[in-house]
Design a protein around this motif. Sequence first.
Motif, short mmCIF file in Angstrom:
data_model
loop_
_atom_site.label_atom_id
_atom_site.label_comp_id
_atom_site.label_asym_id
_atom_site.label_seq_id
_atom_site.Cartn_x
_atom_site.Cartn_y
_atom_site.Cartn_z
N THR A 1 38.52 -11.25 -3.82
CA THR A 1 39.39 -11.17 -5.08
C THR A 1 40.59 -10.50 -5.04
O THR A 1 40.67 -9.51 -4.63
N HIS A 2 41.62 -11.05 -5.56
CA HIS A 2 43.06 -10.30 -5.72
C HIS A 2 43.48 -10.38 -7.04
O HIS A 2 43.69 -11.53 -7.60
N LEU A 3 43.76 -9.21 -7.64
CA LEU A 3 44.35 -9.06 -8.98
C LEU A 3 45.85 -9.14 -8.95
O LEU A 3 46.42 -8.58 -7.88
N GLU A 4 46.51 -10.02 -9.72
CA GLU A 4 47.92 -9.99 -10.04
C GLU A 4 48.46 -8.52 -10.49
O GLU A 4 47.68 -7.87 -11.04
N PRO A 5 49.54 -8.34 -9.83
CA PRO A 5 50.31 -7.03 -10.46
C PRO A 5 50.25 -7.08 -11.98
O PRO A 5 50.70 -8.10 -12.48
N GLY A 6 49.97 -6.17 -12.69
CA GLY A 6 50.15 -5.96 -14.32
C GLY A 6 48.87 -6.85 -14.91
O GLY A 6 48.79 -7.15 -15.92
N ALA A 7 47.78 -7.12 -14.06
CA ALA A 7 46.67 -7.75 -14.50
C ALA A 7 46.03 -6.81 -15.56
O ALA A 7 45.66 -5.75 -15.42
N PRO A 8 45.44 -7.21 -17.10
CA PRO A 8 44.94 -6.47 -17.87
C PRO A 8 43.53 -5.65 -17.34
O PRO A 8 43.07 -6.22 -16.31
N LEU B 1 56.65 -21.66 -14.55
CA LEU B 1 56.03 -21.32 -15.69
C LEU B 1 55.22 -19.93 -15.78
O LEU B 1 55.17 -19.04 -16.83
N PHE B 2 54.89 -19.54 -14.90
CA PHE B 2 53.80 -18.11 -14.79
C PHE B 2 54.29 -17.39 -13.92
O PHE B 2 53.71 -16.11 -13.79
N GLY B 3 55.30 -17.43 -12.98
CA GLY B 3 55.79 -16.27 -12.17
C GLY B 3 54.90 -16.20 -10.94
O GLY B 3 54.77 -15.00 -10.55
N PHE B 4 53.88 -17.12 -10.69
CA PHE B 4 53.11 -17.11 -9.70
C PHE B 4 53.07 -17.88 -8.58
O PHE B 4 53.23 -19.12 -8.63
N ARG B 5 53.24 -17.32 -7.31
CA ARG B 5 53.36 -18.17 -6.26
C ARG B 5 52.13 -18.38 -5.58
O ARG B 5 51.38 -17.54 -5.17
N TYR B 6 51.77 -19.76 -5.34
CA TYR B 6 50.50 -20.10 -5.11
C TYR B 6 50.73 -21.39 -3.98
O TYR B 6 51.32 -22.38 -3.94
N ARG B 7 49.97 -21.12 -2.78
CA ARG B 7 49.89 -21.77 -1.65
C ARG B 7 48.57 -22.05 -1.01
O ARG B 7 47.90 -21.03 -1.31
N MET C 1 43.75 -16.29 -17.52
CA MET C 1 43.33 -15.60 -18.55
C MET C 1 44.36 -15.51 -19.72
O MET C 1 45.44 -14.99 -19.56
N ASP C 2 43.98 -16.33 -20.86
CA ASP C 2 44.87 -16.60 -21.81
C ASP C 2 46.00 -17.10 -21.58
O ASP C 2 45.92 -18.36 -21.15
N GLU C 3 47.23 -16.44 -21.58
CA GLU C 3 48.58 -17.25 -21.12
C GLU C 3 49.23 -16.84 -19.98
O GLU C 3 50.41 -17.08 -19.47
N ALA C 4 48.29 -16.08 -19.15
CA ALA C 4 48.88 -15.71 -17.65
C ALA C 4 47.97 -15.90 -16.37
O ALA C 4 46.70 -16.31 -16.64
N LEU C 5 48.52 -16.14 -15.39
CA LEU C 5 47.51 -16.17 -14.11
C LEU C 5 47.43 -14.73 -13.52
O LEU C 5 48.32 -14.25 -13.16
N VAL C 6 46.31 -14.09 -13.52
CA VAL C 6 45.96 -12.93 -13.58
C VAL C 6 45.25 -12.39 -12.31
O VAL C 6 45.21 -11.22 -11.96
N ALA C 7 44.68 -13.41 -11.42
CA ALA C 7 43.97 -13.14 -10.36
C ALA C 7 43.67 -14.08 -9.28
O ALA C 7 44.05 -15.38 -9.94
N ARG C 8 43.23 -14.09 -8.13
CA ARG C 8 42.97 -15.24 -7.44
C ARG C 8 41.41 -14.85 -6.66
O ARG C 8 41.39 -13.64 -6.34
N VAL C 9 40.81 -15.94 -6.40
CA VAL C 9 39.45 -15.69 -6.09
C VAL C 9 39.23 -16.91 -4.96
O VAL C 9 39.18 -17.93 -5.28
N ASP C 10 38.63 -16.27 -3.66
CA ASP C 10 38.25 -17.22 -2.57
C ASP C 10 36.66 -17.41 -2.91
O ASP C 10 36.07 -16.73 -2.70
#
Length: 387
Positions: free
Chosen positions: A356-363, A305-311, A332-341
């Motif tokens: 905090t890790h932003l995804e590539p292309g995060a707005p 769905l999101f092109g987001f690999r999560y483990r 954020m809206d229609e995308a998974l844009v960051a990860r927060v520990d």
Amino acid sequence: MSPPRDRISLAAARRIALAAQGFGGPKPPTANWGRLARNLDRLGLHQIDSVNVLARAHYLPAFSRIGPYDRELLDAAAWGAKPKRRLFEYWAHEASLLPLPLHPLLRWRMAEADRGEAGWGRVRLFAKEQRAEAEAILARIRDEGPMAASDFEHGSSRSGWWEWGATKHALEWLFWAGHLTTATRRGSFERVYDLTERVIPSAILSLPTPDPADAQRRLVALSARTLGLATAGDLRDYFRLKPEPARAAIEALVEEGTLLPLTVEGWRNPAYLHADARRPRQIETQALLAPFDPLIWERARTERLFGFRYRIEIYTPADKRVHGYYVLPFLMDEALVARVDLKADRQSGRLRVRATHLEPGAPANTRERLAAELASMAEWLELEVDS
């Protein structure tokens, strides 16, 4: 020859899934019981997990969708006085809290466990070889009232023949088989067992028990409604159904028109759209998602769905973690844009943002909106954000 399938874009599929999961639209300053109840019914279950580094897993999906709410409302619905019960615990997608009307739809699984056909290997022994021992524990709870495994461990056992491990396994078999359920949870989140008929309202227990095929068809229909759009594997995973019964249920639901077969751009496997699923033109939302949130708990679906690999990396040695210990994706809206520990430091009253890790292309405004969501979560947890 099968009829041609409709084809939709991945972006449209993503919006359908988000809308079905309850994302989009404004969140009230404080959500009331009605809004919480609608969310519980929409999702069909909340997964339970013992990890409490931030907040227990069953509290978080509602916050992600409706914003701040009184967690005591959920506690009362799950473990409060019998007249106020709205939820029960059982094995659905792992250990779960489920709306009471779903109890009849899972009795086939309880019957399987009673026959020794469901549950872990050690637990299954109590259906046959060690049934007498389990029935002795059941009789004790019937006579003495609700008990936890530790009540047996701490010397309250008068017979002296069981050790803690065996007692816990017996209690779990009785739970799997529907003879016991959870009366309450203690401060340590330890399950306290009681007879099912003393916990589940009689109006629910008196509901007719559907045959297994009908029950599983209805569970797949519920999965489809709450996922919006899904593959057969996604539909099967929601309530952890076996492949063959799930396949038969999907075929029946397609035939009756509840499920509409279609193809999603970029997906290898066919998909199914619930006939009542909304098809919004856009989704506006922001939410922190717990590792066990139903939007992302099936990791392959999250990638599709999101092109987001999560483990989740709780069980990964600290020096080998990539993103952190208890990491929440940020929607954020229609995308998974960051990860927060995140960690709730209750002693100091701080919500610790450990990474905090932003995804590539995060707005460009990702950090700003993430900060607002962190502030809302901190206030809900009665903490202050400390980054």
